[in-house]
Scaffold this motif. Sequence first.
Motif, PDB file in Angstrom:
ATOM      1  N   LYS A 171      -5.262  30.876 -79.015  1.00 15.76           N
ATOM      2  CA  LYS A 171      -4.722  29.792 -79.831  1.00 15.76           C
ATOM      3  C   LYS A 171      -5.409  28.480 -79.460  1.00 15.76           C
ATOM      4  O   LYS A 171      -5.643  28.193 -78.284  1.00 15.76           O
ATOM      5  CB  LYS A 171      -3.212  29.683 -79.599  1.00 15.76           C
ATOM      6  CG  LYS A 171      -2.546  28.612 -80.396  1.00 15.76           C
ATOM      7  CD  LYS A 171      -1.050  28.564 -80.110  1.00 15.76           C
ATOM      8  CE  LYS A 171      -0.436  27.354 -80.751  1.00 15.76           C
ATOM      9  NZ  LYS A 171       0.957  27.166 -80.358  1.00 15.76           N
ATOM     10  N   ILE A 176      -2.882  22.249 -68.031  1.00 17.12           N
ATOM     11  CA  ILE A 176      -3.297  23.068 -69.165  1.00 17.12           C
ATOM     12  C   ILE A 176      -4.567  23.818 -68.766  1.00 17.12           C
ATOM     13  O   ILE A 176      -5.478  23.238 -68.186  1.00 17.12           O
ATOM     14  CB  ILE A 176      -3.613  22.188 -70.399  1.00 17.12           C
ATOM     15  CG1 ILE A 176      -2.467  21.255 -70.748  1.00 17.12           C
ATOM     16  CG2 ILE A 176      -4.052  23.040 -71.580  1.00 17.12           C
ATOM     17  CD1 ILE A 176      -1.256  21.910 -71.297  1.00 17.12           C
ATOM     18  N   ASP A 178      -6.502  28.794 -75.623  1.00 14.49           N
ATOM     19  CA  ASP A 178      -5.653  29.243 -74.517  1.00 14.49           C
ATOM     20  C   ASP A 178      -5.860  30.740 -74.293  1.00 14.49           C
ATOM     21  O   ASP A 178      -6.719  31.365 -74.914  1.00 14.49           O
ATOM     22  CB  ASP A 178      -4.187  28.881 -74.752  1.00 14.49           C
ATOM     23  CG  ASP A 178      -3.522  29.655 -75.880  1.00 14.49           C
ATOM     24  OD1 ASP A 178      -4.126  30.606 -76.420  1.00 14.49           O
ATOM     25  OD2 ASP A 178      -2.376  29.312 -76.231  1.00 14.49           O
ATOM     26  N   LEU A 207      -5.799  24.646 -78.695  1.00 13.79           N
ATOM     27  CA  LEU A 207      -5.026  23.530 -78.157  1.00 13.79           C
ATOM     28  C   LEU A 207      -5.877  22.282 -78.279  1.00 13.79           C
ATOM     29  O   LEU A 207      -7.098  22.344 -78.106  1.00 13.79           O
ATOM     30  CB  LEU A 207      -4.692  23.761 -76.680  1.00 13.79           C
ATOM     31  CG  LEU A 207      -3.916  25.007 -76.318  1.00 13.79           C
ATOM     32  CD1 LEU A 207      -3.850  25.153 -74.802  1.00 13.79           C
ATOM     33  CD2 LEU A 207      -2.509  24.924 -76.883  1.00 13.79           C
ATOM     34  N   ARG A 208      -5.257  21.165 -78.519  1.00 15.24           N
ATOM     35  CA  ARG A 208      -5.985  19.904 -78.644  1.00 15.24           C
ATOM     36  C   ARG A 208      -5.466  18.925 -77.600  1.00 15.24           C
ATOM     37  O   ARG A 208      -4.263  18.701 -77.506  1.00 15.24           O
ATOM     38  CB  ARG A 208      -5.814  19.318 -80.042  1.00 15.24           C
ATOM     39  CG  ARG A 208      -6.410  20.209 -81.125  1.00 15.24           C
ATOM     40  CD  ARG A 208      -6.099  19.680 -82.518  1.00 15.24           C
ATOM     41  NE  ARG A 208      -6.774  20.463 -83.521  1.00 15.24           N
ATOM     42  CZ  ARG A 208      -8.037  20.300 -83.887  1.00 15.24           C
ATOM     43  NH1 ARG A 208      -8.760  19.362 -83.332  1.00 15.24           N
ATOM     44  NH2 ARG A 208      -8.579  21.082 -84.798  1.00 15.24           N
TER      45      ARG A 208
END
Length: 98
Positions: free
Chosen positions: A50, A30, A46, A52-53
Amino acid sequence: RILEDILDPNRNVDGAFRSFIYTLKEGDIITGMKLREEGKVLVLADTQGKELRLNTDDIEESRPSALSPMPANFADIIKEADMFDLLAFLLAQKQPAK
């Protein structure tokens, strides 16, 4: 300096805009910019912005990316007049008082 950052964004990536590459224990990779930590959750943005966790327990390795989020071909895709407008706008911004 502004023109250099636009034409060659990977030459000198500011730490505030540095992405990291995270290798997860299950093998997934990632990439994102660290926004914040919420306990054991790392919140990233990202390439599309967006959120991301990631659970920090799932991260095997992290390393900084050498690439800027600014596209390296920006000068090829923007019209010349728009480039001049962008430069004029950026140069007109006031620096915060110290």
